[in-house]
Design an enzyme around this catalytic site. Structure first.
Site, short mmCIF file in Angstrom:
data_model
loop_
_atom_site.label_atom_id
_atom_site.label_comp_id
_atom_site.label_asym_id
_atom_site.label_seq_id
_atom_site.Cartn_x
_atom_site.Cartn_y
_atom_site.Cartn_z
N GLU A 10 22.48 67.98 -16.28
CA GLU A 10 21.04 68.06 -16.03
C GLU A 10 20.41 68.62 -17.30
O GLU A 10 21.07 69.30 -18.08
CB GLU A 10 20.76 69.00 -14.85
CG GLU A 10 20.67 70.50 -15.20
CD GLU A 10 21.96 71.12 -15.74
OE1 GLU A 10 23.04 70.53 -15.55
OE2 GLU A 10 21.88 72.20 -16.36
N LYS B 1 22.78 76.07 -26.52
CA LYS B 1 23.44 75.28 -25.47
C LYS B 1 24.79 74.71 -25.92
O LYS B 1 25.68 74.52 -25.10
CB LYS B 1 22.52 74.15 -25.01
CG LYS B 1 21.22 74.63 -24.34
CD LYS B 1 21.44 75.10 -22.92
CE LYS B 1 20.14 75.53 -22.25
NZ LYS B 1 20.33 76.14 -20.93
N SER C 192 16.83 81.58 -29.09
CA SER C 192 17.78 80.65 -28.47
C SER C 192 17.68 79.22 -28.98
O SER C 192 18.64 78.46 -28.87
CB SER C 192 17.58 80.66 -26.95
OG SER C 192 16.24 80.35 -26.62
C1 PLP Z 1 16.09 76.73 -26.50
C2 PLP Z 1 16.28 77.11 -25.07
N1 PLP Z 1 16.27 78.41 -24.74
C3 PLP Z 1 16.42 78.80 -23.45
C4 PLP Z 1 16.57 77.88 -22.44
C5 PLP Z 1 16.70 78.38 -21.04
O1 PLP Z 1 17.99 78.27 -20.54
P1 PLP Z 1 18.89 79.54 -20.31
O2 PLP Z 1 18.08 80.52 -19.53
O3 PLP Z 1 20.06 79.03 -19.55
O4 PLP Z 1 19.28 80.08 -21.64
C6 PLP Z 1 16.60 76.51 -22.74
C7 PLP Z 1 16.78 75.52 -21.67
O5 PLP Z 1 16.68 74.35 -21.83
C8 PLP Z 1 16.45 76.12 -24.10
O6 PLP Z 1 16.45 74.83 -24.45
#
Ligand code: PLP
Length: 424
Positions: free
Chosen positions: A114, A92, A382
């Site tokens: 948000e 993020k 992620s």
């Molecule tokens: C670690 C992590 N991965 C994935 C996501 C999902 O978001 P996005 O689909 O925008 O990557 C989030 C959302 O809070 C997250 O904290």
């Protein structure tokens, strides 16, 4: 494929657009103008690249996970792109640093955001502290409870966290509140939207700030493994980490792009967050035309996922386009499958993934078993699982009632405010 971004107002095929109240049109146009100029300005790009290097810790590394792959992925070779190692613990921060710099260029002094899992809120609170901006974060009440650690982190960073008690009290409702605040305060406030949805230019802008993930990963795969992966896998909430890693691979036709959605308690249960498994239909939510879980009258249906970050009834419009065009595939991963993947990766490799990311890890378990030992899979990790330790420990029954992790807040801060940082 035609370049969807060449279509006016950021349409991706039929999807995208800008469905907002009149009061926001000027702010979105101002944002579009500033980000276009910024993305062509070497000074802006240089400042962002330097922050990515010396603050975020980019480039993030690739990690091969052979024990996990041998035991759980049919022997396929599995490589993780380690966005979990970024400062603040997830992808993020890539988007937030870009938007915070833009906020300053626009002469605004306050940011709002948000958040679902809390990672986007933490990243926004971090950038606000770094750049001297006021910060308010909206978070559904349910999410403040399941991601309590991140609520405390945001408050420690100086942000105001506002729990939202409307609707399902999750991410969708937090987005609604953030839009309400933005309409009222648009003269001095920028809304740092946290994923690749919302009105134009957010889907394109957020993707472009995350594109660095795929740019790095593609070069690293060629450099370290001598070839491109057979598939790139990423979890999809709104879809920002997935678009970030997919985008650089779109023209590599032999590389499968696979998004993993929150399958909740299974599609047939009706309690899930899968937009692409047949139940969602195109409609408008939060300013974009895209796939939405909705009833026949266009009322949004509540989503469900064990993962706060995937618990969202809509999805970024570029994903809808890639899916209809057949360029990307999407699969639901149930809560149970995700938690099994969480445990498997933790125990075989010593890496605790975020529960969101565990959905992508579970996807690698499925695909590896389908493709076998010749396959090379790239998984976008992620985020890290620290924020999910409590949820996971509860899920696996690892907590005793008197364990300190479950105990009431104790102690007092020096100014006498009782345990303020950990009370919700
Ligand atoms: C670690 C992590 N991965 C994935 C996501 C999902 O978001 P996005 O689909 O925008 O990557 C989030 C959302 O809070 C997250 O904290």
């Amino acid at each position: 494929m035609t370049d969807p971004t060449s279509v006016p107002l950021g349409r991706f095929g039929a999807y995208g657009g800008r469905y907002v109240p009149e009061a926001l049109v000027a702010a979105l146009e101002e944002l579009d103008e500033h980000r276009r100029k910024a993305m062509a300005d070497p000074a802006f790009l240089g400042e962002l690249t330097e922050l990515q290097r010396s603050y975020t810790g980019r480039p993030s590394i690739l990690t091969s996970v052979p024990r996990f792959a041998a035991e759980h992925c049919g022997g396929a070779q599995v490589v993780l792109k380690r966005e979990d190692l970024n400062h603040t613990g997830s992808h993020k921060i890539n988007n937030v640093l870009g938007q915070a710099l833009l906020t300053k260029r626009m002469g605004k002094t306050r940011v709002i955001a948000e958040t679902g899992a809390g990672q986007h809120g933490v990243a926004t609170a971090t950038a606000a502290a770094l750049m001297g901006l006021d910060c308010t974060v909206y978070m559904g009440r349910v999410d403040t409870e399941r991601q309590a650690l991140n609520v405390a982190r945001m408050r420690l960073l100086g942000a105001e966290v506002v729990p939202v008690d409307h609707g399902s009290r999750t991410l969708k409702d937090a987005v609604n509140e953030a839009f309400r605040d933005w309409v009222a305060n648009v003269d001095h406030t920028h809304y740092v939207l946290g994923t690749v949805t919302g009105p134009y230019p957010f889907p394109e802008m957020v993707r472009d700030f995350h594109r660095v993930i795929g740019v790095e990963a593609r070069a690293q795969m060629l450099d370290e493994y001598g070839r491109l992966p057979d598939a790139v896998l990423a979890c999809v909430g709104g879809g920002s980490n997935a678009m970030g890693i997919f985008h650089r691979f779109i023209d590599d036709g032999d590389v499968r792009l696979i998004g993993l959605e929150g399958g909740g308690e299974g599609i047939s249960s009706g309690r899930h967050a899968s937009r692409f498994s047949g139940e969602a239909t195109p409609g408008v939510l939060h300013g974009a035309f895209t796939y939405v879980l909705q009833d026949d009258e266009g009322q949004t249906i509540e989503s469900h996922s064990v993962s706060a970050g995937l618990d969202y009834p809509s999805v970024g419009p570029e994903h809808s386009y890639l899916r209809d065009a057949g360029r990307a595939e999407y699969r639901p991963i149930t809560d149970t499958q995700a938690m099994e993947a969480f445990r498997a990766l933790s125990r075989t490799e010593g890496i605790l993934p975020a529960i969101e990311s565990a959905h992508a890890v579970a996807g690698a378990m499925q695909l590896g078993s389908e493709l076998g030992p010749e396959a090379l899979l790239l998984v976008n990790l992620s985020g890290r699982g620290d924020k999910d330790v409590h949820t996971a420990a509860q899920w696996f029954g690892l907590l005793d009632e008197d364990d300190p992790i479950d105990a009431e807040p104790i102690g007092q801060s020096p100014d006498g405010a009782e345990g303020e940082g950990v009370q919700l």
